[in-house]
Motif scaffolding. Sequence first.
Motif, PDB file in Angstrom:
ATOM      1  N   GLU A  22       0.845  -1.159  -0.121  1.00 51.16           N
ATOM      2  CA  GLU A  22      -0.029  -0.020   0.057  1.00 51.16           C
ATOM      3  C   GLU A  22       0.970   1.321   0.052  1.00 51.16           C
ATOM      4  OE1 GLU A  22      -3.359   1.534  -0.763  1.00 51.16           O
ATOM      5  OE2 GLU A  22      -3.100  -0.714  -0.394  1.00 51.16           O
ATOM      6  N   ASN A  23       1.821   1.363   0.864  1.00 53.97           N
ATOM      7  CA  ASN A  23       2.594   2.510   1.198  1.00 53.97           C
ATOM      8  C   ASN A  23       3.507   2.665  -0.217  1.00 53.97           C
ATOM      9  OD1 ASN A  23       1.879   3.234   3.451  1.00 53.97           O
ATOM     10  ND2 ASN A  23       2.960   1.704   4.527  1.00 53.97           N
ATOM     11  N   LYS A  24       3.924   1.577  -0.801  1.00 50.80           N
ATOM     12  CA  LYS A  24       5.102   1.658  -1.866  1.00 50.80           C
ATOM     13  C   LYS A  24       4.292   2.020  -3.249  1.00 50.80           C
ATOM     14  CE  LYS A  24       9.013   0.607  -3.448  1.00 50.80           C
ATOM     15  NZ  LYS A  24      10.408   0.615  -3.007  1.00 50.80           N
ATOM     16  N   ILE A  25       3.177   1.934  -3.275  1.00 55.96           N
ATOM     17  CA  ILE A  25       2.504   2.038  -4.835  1.00 55.96           C
ATOM     18  C   ILE A  25       2.484   3.357  -5.030  1.00 55.96           C
ATOM     19  CG2 ILE A  25       0.201   2.322  -5.650  1.00 55.96           C
ATOM     20  CD1 ILE A  25      -0.608  -0.393  -4.421  1.00 55.96           C
ATOM     21  N   SER A  26       2.556   4.336  -4.084  1.00 58.15           N
ATOM     22  CA  SER A  26       2.564   5.722  -4.415  1.00 58.15           C
ATOM     23  C   SER A  26       4.056   6.169  -5.169  1.00 58.15           C
ATOM     24  CB  SER A  26       2.327   6.610  -3.121  1.00 58.15           C
ATOM     25  OG  SER A  26       3.227   6.340  -2.178  1.00 58.15           O
ATOM     26  N   TYR A  65       7.234 -10.967  -6.296  1.00 57.15           N
ATOM     27  CA  TYR A  65       8.171 -10.807  -5.374  1.00 57.15           C
ATOM     28  C   TYR A  65       8.027  -9.226  -5.076  1.00 57.15           C
ATOM     29  CZ  TYR A  65      12.288  -9.853  -2.848  1.00 57.15           C
ATOM     30  OH  TYR A  65      13.258  -9.619  -1.639  1.00 57.15           O
ATOM     31  N   PRO A  66       7.305  -8.997  -4.008  1.00 52.81           N
ATOM     32  CA  PRO A  66       7.061  -7.633  -3.604  1.00 52.81           C
ATOM     33  C   PRO A  66       8.053  -6.578  -3.386  1.00 52.81           C
ATOM     34  CG  PRO A  66       6.010  -9.142  -2.198  1.00 52.81           C
ATOM     35  CD  PRO A  66       7.134  -9.823  -2.791  1.00 52.81           C
ATOM     36  N   TYR A  67       9.262  -7.089  -2.967  1.00 48.70           N
ATOM     37  CA  TYR A  67      10.220  -6.105  -2.461  1.00 48.70           C
ATOM     38  C   TYR A  67      11.226  -5.433  -3.416  1.00 48.70           C
ATOM     39  CZ  TYR A  67       8.065  -7.996   1.680  1.00 48.70           C
ATOM     40  OH  TYR A  67       7.131  -8.394   2.469  1.00 48.70           O
ATOM     41  N   ASP A  68      11.213  -6.002  -4.578  1.00 50.05           N
ATOM     42  CA  ASP A  68      12.199  -5.505  -5.555  1.00 50.05           C
ATOM     43  C   ASP A  68      11.454  -5.852  -7.095  1.00 50.05           C
ATOM     44  OD1 ASP A  68      14.325  -4.149  -6.903  1.00 50.05           O
ATOM     45  OD2 ASP A  68      15.766  -5.281  -5.749  1.00 50.05           O
ATOM     46  N   SER A  69      11.972  -4.792  -8.017  1.00 51.34           N
ATOM     47  CA  SER A  69      11.506  -5.253  -9.277  1.00 51.34           C
ATOM     48  C   SER A  69      12.387  -6.340 -10.158  1.00 51.34           C
ATOM     49  CB  SER A  69      11.220  -3.999 -10.273  1.00 51.34           C
ATOM     50  OG  SER A  69      11.894  -3.123  -9.740  1.00 51.34           O
ATOM     51  N   ILE A  70      12.973  -7.058  -9.404  1.00 49.39           N
ATOM     52  CA  ILE A  70      13.554  -8.337  -9.860  1.00 49.39           C
ATOM     53  C   ILE A  70      13.160  -9.571  -9.096  1.00 49.39           C
ATOM     54  CG2 ILE A  70      15.941  -7.282 -10.539  1.00 49.39           C
ATOM     55  CD1 ILE A  70      16.991  -8.156  -7.907  1.00 49.39           C
ATOM     56  N   TRP A  71      13.535 -10.836  -9.858  1.00 49.74           N
ATOM     57  CA  TRP A  71      12.833 -12.185  -9.140  1.00 49.74           C
ATOM     58  C   TRP A  71      13.574 -12.194  -7.722  1.00 49.74           C
ATOM     59  CZ3 TRP A  71      14.542 -16.786  -7.431  1.00 49.74           C
ATOM     60  CH2 TRP A  71      13.621 -17.985  -7.317  1.00 49.74           C
ATOM     61  N   TRP A 313       8.352  -1.548 -10.784  1.00 52.80           N
ATOM     62  CA  TRP A 313       7.691  -2.699 -11.024  1.00 52.80           C
ATOM     63  C   TRP A 313       8.314  -3.420 -12.403  1.00 52.80           C
ATOM     64  CZ3 TRP A 313       4.554  -3.623 -15.442  1.00 52.80           C
ATOM     65  CH2 TRP A 313       4.533  -2.600 -16.290  1.00 52.80           C
ATOM     66  N   ALA A 314       7.804  -4.914 -12.508  1.00 51.21           N
ATOM     67  CA  ALA A 314       8.256  -5.407 -13.557  1.00 51.21           C
ATOM     68  C   ALA A 314       7.349  -6.547 -14.191  1.00 51.21           C
ATOM     69  CB  ALA A 314       9.602  -6.007 -13.360  1.00 51.21           C
ATOM     70  N   GLY A 315       7.031  -6.868 -15.342  1.00 49.83           N
ATOM     71  CA  GLY A 315       6.561  -7.830 -15.767  1.00 49.83           C
ATOM     72  C   GLY A 315       4.933  -7.676 -15.891  1.00 49.83           C
ATOM     73  N   MET A 316       4.074  -8.222 -16.630  1.00 51.42           N
ATOM     74  CA  MET A 316       2.709  -8.048 -16.781  1.00 51.42           C
ATOM     75  C   MET A 316       2.115  -9.644 -17.513  1.00 51.42           C
ATOM     76  SD  MET A 316       2.166  -4.898 -19.376  1.00 51.42           S
ATOM     77  CE  MET A 316       1.258  -5.389 -20.720  1.00 51.42           C
ATOM     78  N   MET A 317       0.795  -9.600 -17.528  1.00 50.25           N
ATOM     79  CA  MET A 317      -0.188 -10.537 -18.204  1.00 50.25           C
ATOM     80  C   MET A 317      -0.526 -10.220 -19.523  1.00 50.25           C
ATOM     81  SD  MET A 317       0.121 -13.177 -16.313  1.00 50.25           S
ATOM     82  CE  MET A 317       1.036 -13.414 -14.601  1.00 50.25           C
ATOM     83  N   THR A 318      -0.807 -11.110 -20.614  1.00 50.59           N
ATOM     84  CA  THR A 318      -1.356 -10.693 -21.821  1.00 50.59           C
ATOM     85  C   THR A 318      -2.832 -10.590 -21.528  1.00 50.59           C
ATOM     86  OG1 THR A 318      -1.912 -13.007 -22.114  1.00 50.59           O
ATOM     87  CG2 THR A 318       0.125 -12.169 -22.933  1.00 50.59           C
ATOM     88  N   ILE A 319      -3.575 -10.078 -22.495  1.00 50.38           N
ATOM     89  CA  ILE A 319      -4.917 -10.032 -22.337  1.00 50.38           C
ATOM     90  C   ILE A 319      -5.353 -11.422 -22.334  1.00 50.38           C
ATOM     91  CG2 ILE A 319      -5.445  -7.782 -23.362  1.00 50.38           C
ATOM     92  CD1 ILE A 319      -6.397  -9.236 -25.787  1.00 50.38           C
ATOM     93  N   LYS A 469     -10.986   1.710 -22.032  1.00 50.04           N
ATOM     94  CA  LYS A 469     -10.899   2.155 -20.740  1.00 50.04           C
ATOM     95  C   LYS A 469      -9.860   1.609 -19.898  1.00 50.04           C
ATOM     96  CE  LYS A 469     -15.962   2.161 -21.409  1.00 50.04           C
ATOM     97  NZ  LYS A 469     -17.248   1.163 -21.395  1.00 50.04           N
ATOM     98  N   LYS A 470      -9.920   2.276 -18.926  1.00 47.83           N
ATOM     99  CA  LYS A 470      -8.977   1.503 -17.992  1.00 47.83           C
ATOM    100  C   LYS A 470      -9.777   0.443 -17.242  1.00 47.83           C
ATOM    101  CE  LYS A 470      -5.669   3.073 -14.421  1.00 47.83           C
ATOM    102  NZ  LYS A 470      -4.556   2.600 -14.857  1.00 47.83           N
ATOM    103  N   SER A 471      -9.041  -0.725 -16.978  1.00 50.65           N
ATOM    104  CA  SER A 471      -9.702  -1.724 -16.314  1.00 50.65           C
ATOM    105  C   SER A 471      -8.928  -2.743 -15.258  1.00 50.65           C
ATOM    106  CB  SER A 471     -10.433  -2.806 -17.207  1.00 50.65           C
ATOM    107  OG  SER A 471      -9.377  -3.410 -18.089  1.00 50.65           O
ATOM    108  N   PHE A 472      -7.810  -1.890 -14.888  1.00 50.05           N
ATOM    109  CA  PHE A 472      -6.833  -2.540 -13.993  1.00 50.05           C
ATOM    110  C   PHE A 472      -6.301  -1.074 -13.191  1.00 50.05           C
ATOM    111  CE2 PHE A 472      -2.741  -3.900 -12.498  1.00 50.05           C
ATOM    112  CZ  PHE A 472      -3.197  -5.017 -11.853  1.00 50.05           C
ATOM    113  N   PRO A 473      -6.415  -1.362 -11.810  1.00 42.56           N
ATOM    114  CA  PRO A 473      -6.037  -0.275 -10.883  1.00 42.56           C
ATOM    115  C   PRO A 473      -4.906   0.400 -11.217  1.00 42.56           C
ATOM    116  CG  PRO A 473      -6.276  -2.232  -9.820  1.00 42.56           C
ATOM    117  CD  PRO A 473      -6.684  -2.649 -11.051  1.00 42.56           C
TER     118      PRO A 473
END
Length: 473
Positions: A22-26, A65-71, A313-319, A469-473
């Motif tokens: 929550e804190n990191k998102i900003s 892996y929440p704590y860094d944008s690497i594996w 951040w790093a990585g995402m999913m396809t549609i 439209k935006k469909s992901f927060p």
Amino acid sequence: AVYSKLIHEDVKAKEELENYVENKISSINPRFRPHYHVAPPVGWMNDPNGFSYYKGEYHLFYQFYPYDSIWGPMHWGHVSSPDLVHWKQLPTALLPNEEQCFSGSAVQDEDMLILMYTGHIVTDKEPYYNETQYLAFSNDGINFQKYSGNPVLPAAPNGSPDFRDPKVWKHGDHWYVIIGSKTTDNRGRVLLYRSTDMRSWEFLTVLAESQGDMGYMWECPDFFELDGKFILLMSPQGIVPQGDRYKNTYQNGYIIGSFDYETFEFIQEVSFQEIDFGHDFYAAQTTEVNGKRYLISWFSMWEVPHPEDVDGWAGMMTITRELRLVDGKIIMKPIDEMLVLRENVAIVGKVEENEEVEFEQAVEINIGANFNKKVELQLEGREGGDKVWLRWDPEVGKVVVDRGSEDTRQVEWQANNSHTWRIFLDSSSLELFCGIGEVVFSSRVYPLGGWKLINLSIQDIEIEAYHLKKSFP
Ligand code: FRU
């Protein structure tokens, strides 16, 4: 009663993690954040896990892996959706303890959503890790507890330490699971097991294995019926590049065959084909709901740069795509629900030779052209960043996706019946569906400040494009 022996997870650790996220998102730089693709809120994402439908919602988990944008030590991130288009972030479902939570799948049993995943444990003796299969349960689809009898599937028959990514499903009175592994002489293989209670498993057979030319390890297998055939989908590591084929770090593709639940024999009919021809596609997983087979894939690749990593951040999913089998090939098309994302018409009409058209970051572009002539589209950032070229030459008969610096992917395209291209662009991605999805390319591209399309074809083209439209927060 069956699942009474649950470990009561460390509630505090979960709370701390949620607060951290929550804190990191900003602090995340939004420039490459997707508008309608699933991405980690912060940190690193790889494989889709536990793609399933439970109590009226689709669930998708992912290597996190929440704590860094690497594996790093693997968690299971979690999102849910009513329609496979609008996604919501949920609390992290699994946290590592002595075991890292590697890839796996999910099934519903009565009221429970059950996760089966690989517990990856680092050891101090060669090969310095061990992999066994674990369970976790939930009766609300949000809070998960690990089973105290873990691991439920302790070892591969040949003792291989590479024994991971269980895909579980139910058929008749049994649960079945396939697991990716390798032979003692390093040939990728997939193992099949059966159970009546998910907790004790009987080894049935080697469902398939490489004869030597199909890589040293088969990751993330999936096995399902599609239009009367059985499909073994998997992600082999170590296939040698051949011409246009197998140019990514690792591959993702499928074998078509028939399967018999009496003999457990998978008879192969069409050998391995790649399922997507883009630069960034791996570890795809499917689920079936109401007779439709849906696929989501990690929209990235091992050992490639992720320009978004400096953004937090790093990585995402396809549609989400829907699969059909046509003439010995999987056809992947965007799910029909993608239409609800259309916000406004960006442009409908003719785009002349060398004409430029500008778009926002999230857009769907449908292209009609005379494919008996060459087609060439340049796509680039309105304010710089990456460029990519999409080309078709009828004399060569191949579609080319070119990110410049010789970083191309190409494949033959024989249109099934519609000669159109459907392109989904987001702030750092391109998905090109040729025809009805007989050839698909998924590639990460990083433009700055929205998109510009330049028609470099020696012909006018027809465009119908919609901002999404935006469909992901
Ligand atoms: C595939 C993979 C899986 C493993 C996971 C670890 O990308 O290597 O085999 O379970 O990633 O994050």
